[in-house]
Motif scaffolding. Sequence first.
Motif, PDB file in Angstrom:
ATOM      1  N   ARG A  58      37.718   7.923  13.372  1.00 17.62           N
ATOM      2  CA  ARG A  58      36.849   8.673  12.451  1.00 17.62           C
ATOM      3  C   ARG A  58      36.136   7.715  11.508  1.00 17.62           C
ATOM      4  NH1 ARG A  58      40.159  12.343   9.251  1.00 17.62           N
ATOM      5  NH2 ARG A  58      38.157  13.173   8.608  1.00 17.62           N
ATOM      6  N   LEU A  59      36.832   6.634  11.112  1.00 14.62           N
ATOM      7  CA  LEU A  59      36.191   5.635  10.239  1.00 14.62           C
ATOM      8  C   LEU A  59      35.017   4.954  10.941  1.00 14.62           C
ATOM      9  CD1 LEU A  59      39.162   3.816   8.463  1.00 14.62           C
ATOM     10  CD2 LEU A  59      37.519   5.393   7.461  1.00 14.62           C
ATOM     11  N   MET A  60      34.992   4.996  12.274  1.00 11.26           N
ATOM     12  CA  MET A  60      33.863   4.437  13.028  1.00 11.26           C
ATOM     13  C   MET A  60      32.702   5.427  13.085  1.00 11.26           C
ATOM     14  SD  MET A  60      35.393   1.601  14.522  1.00 11.26           S
ATOM     15  CE  MET A  60      35.762   1.394  12.811  1.00 11.26           C
ATOM     16  N   GLY A  61      32.868   6.581  12.440  1.00 13.43           N
ATOM     17  CA  GLY A  61      31.785   7.562  12.403  1.00 13.43           C
ATOM     18  C   GLY A  61      31.775   8.497  13.601  1.00 13.43           C
ATOM     19  N   ILE A  62      32.830   8.444  14.436  1.00 17.12           N
ATOM     20  CA  ILE A  62      32.861   9.292  15.633  1.00 17.12           C
ATOM     21  C   ILE A  62      33.528  10.616  15.259  1.00 17.12           C
ATOM     22  CG2 ILE A  62      33.665   9.462  18.017  1.00 17.12           C
ATOM     23  CD1 ILE A  62      33.777   6.314  17.900  1.00 17.12           C
TER      24      ILE A  62
END
Lengths: 294, 234
Positions: free
Chosen positions: A178-182
């Motif tokens: 989620r921290l990767m924006g996914i």
Amino acid sequence: MILLQQLINAVSLGGVYALLALGLAIVFSIVGLINFAHGELMTISGYVLLASLAMGVPFAASVAVALAGAALAAVAMERIAFRPMRGADVTSLLLTSFAVSSLLKVVFQNGISARPQPVSMPGWMTSATAFGPVTLGHGPMLCIALSICALIGLELFLRYTTMGIAMRAAAADFDVVRLMGISAGRIIATAFLLSGLLAGLAAMLWLAQRASVDPLMGFTPVLKAFIATVIGGLGSLRGAVLGGFLLGVVEVLLQALLPSDILPYRDAIVLSAVIAVLMARPNGLIPAVNAQRS
Amino acid sequence: MLEVSSLAVRYGDVRAVKGIDLAVGKGEIIALVGANGAGKSSTLAAISGLVPPAGGRVRFDGEDLAGQPAERICRKGVVLVPEGRRIFANLTVAENLRLGGAVHHGRAAAAELEAELLDLFPILRDYYRIRGGHLSGGEQQMLAIARAMMSRPKLLMLDEPSLGLAPQLIDRVFDMIAALRERGVTVLLVEQNVALALEIADGATVLANGEAVLSGSAADLAGSDLVREAYLGA
């Protein structure tokens, strides 16, 4: 020669178990949910095929509709039943899936019929071809071929697409994905979509050899698939496939080779073997990368 | 660029962060320092959206990010390199970097950025097809930073990049952080090693027990009696 035929039957049953186990494992590895309603996805797929054929849709198109039906049903199941429970512990999720499963069974029994409905499969699928002294059924061979194609397809998806890589990453560390924006929602929806697709394919292969749909159709095969995921290592995809094939092969071979007075104990023998495997390897044959969830 | 006001974080009854203020200007490196358990990591977790803040605002380029999900905050350009690196050990270096750049479409642009980052972190080019879990701690830290850089962050938040690294590796990681600043990246750095942090940072805030006790330019803080006594051992 009989042995070769039995081996084909064994691998084809193993293929169905492997597809089901893989669907369970994909969902478990990402959301920590043991989906007891997985069998109902199989049943839904069977009824969709039945309805589609009844409406005069050609067989190949009906199969495609049935696969899509199972995949959409899985995504809908997640949206309606499991998303509100996101972040809940494994037990709550398990009970939710029990509820979904029971509810759907009652809907099938009262809304459609408790009795098995015959599905007319094309003749070539239920016939067999003789290769010299060996007679091989088309159903089991098709089953093996399609299972292998599905496994290869899934492997390619997980290895080469961004979503596939994200799913493998999410199985190990969802927060960082989620921290990767996914988007978490998209990963979870894809996991359910794939598990539904695999359940649909398993239903088609199951029907190819049995040719009837009933409300409890998914129960036995998915129960076996649970055992397969546990033997393989809960949440491990490779383990699920291995466990599925192993269980299918052992079941059919015992059925073929056991003397008739011991035959009623076949399931007891299989389950004892499962216990023995788990005593030797408590995390399964191929443990999942992230064992902390289980 | 980033303005945090009265940010609070709670875990059940525990108040980990009790309303802190913090500002980071464009192109700056701001350090958040303090002892273990002072609330530094919780502050970053709340800004990144991993933990929903219990109160306060997180304004970034004029928009309030507080309460938004982590994936959306990343897409706005605020990216966290979490404590303990948390690279995907079961994926290759290439796959880790690919996920870092997943939010941006356009394969060519991602490949170009990746090539630039591999020039900056040559060790990652050598290990491109190796699984992240086989890398050493320092290499994993490089990978974690490069992975975050793949999403083209406007603000990069680093949580304890020196943790568990040998001294010469710490120097390399901090050289990298300085190099990132030269590329125009704004950095919010959480660090237990106060001396090191103050060396590289423009400004700093000292946290203790979830509150900001001191804030100012790095040079002023390095000279202050409180910081010297409590954190620099002088």
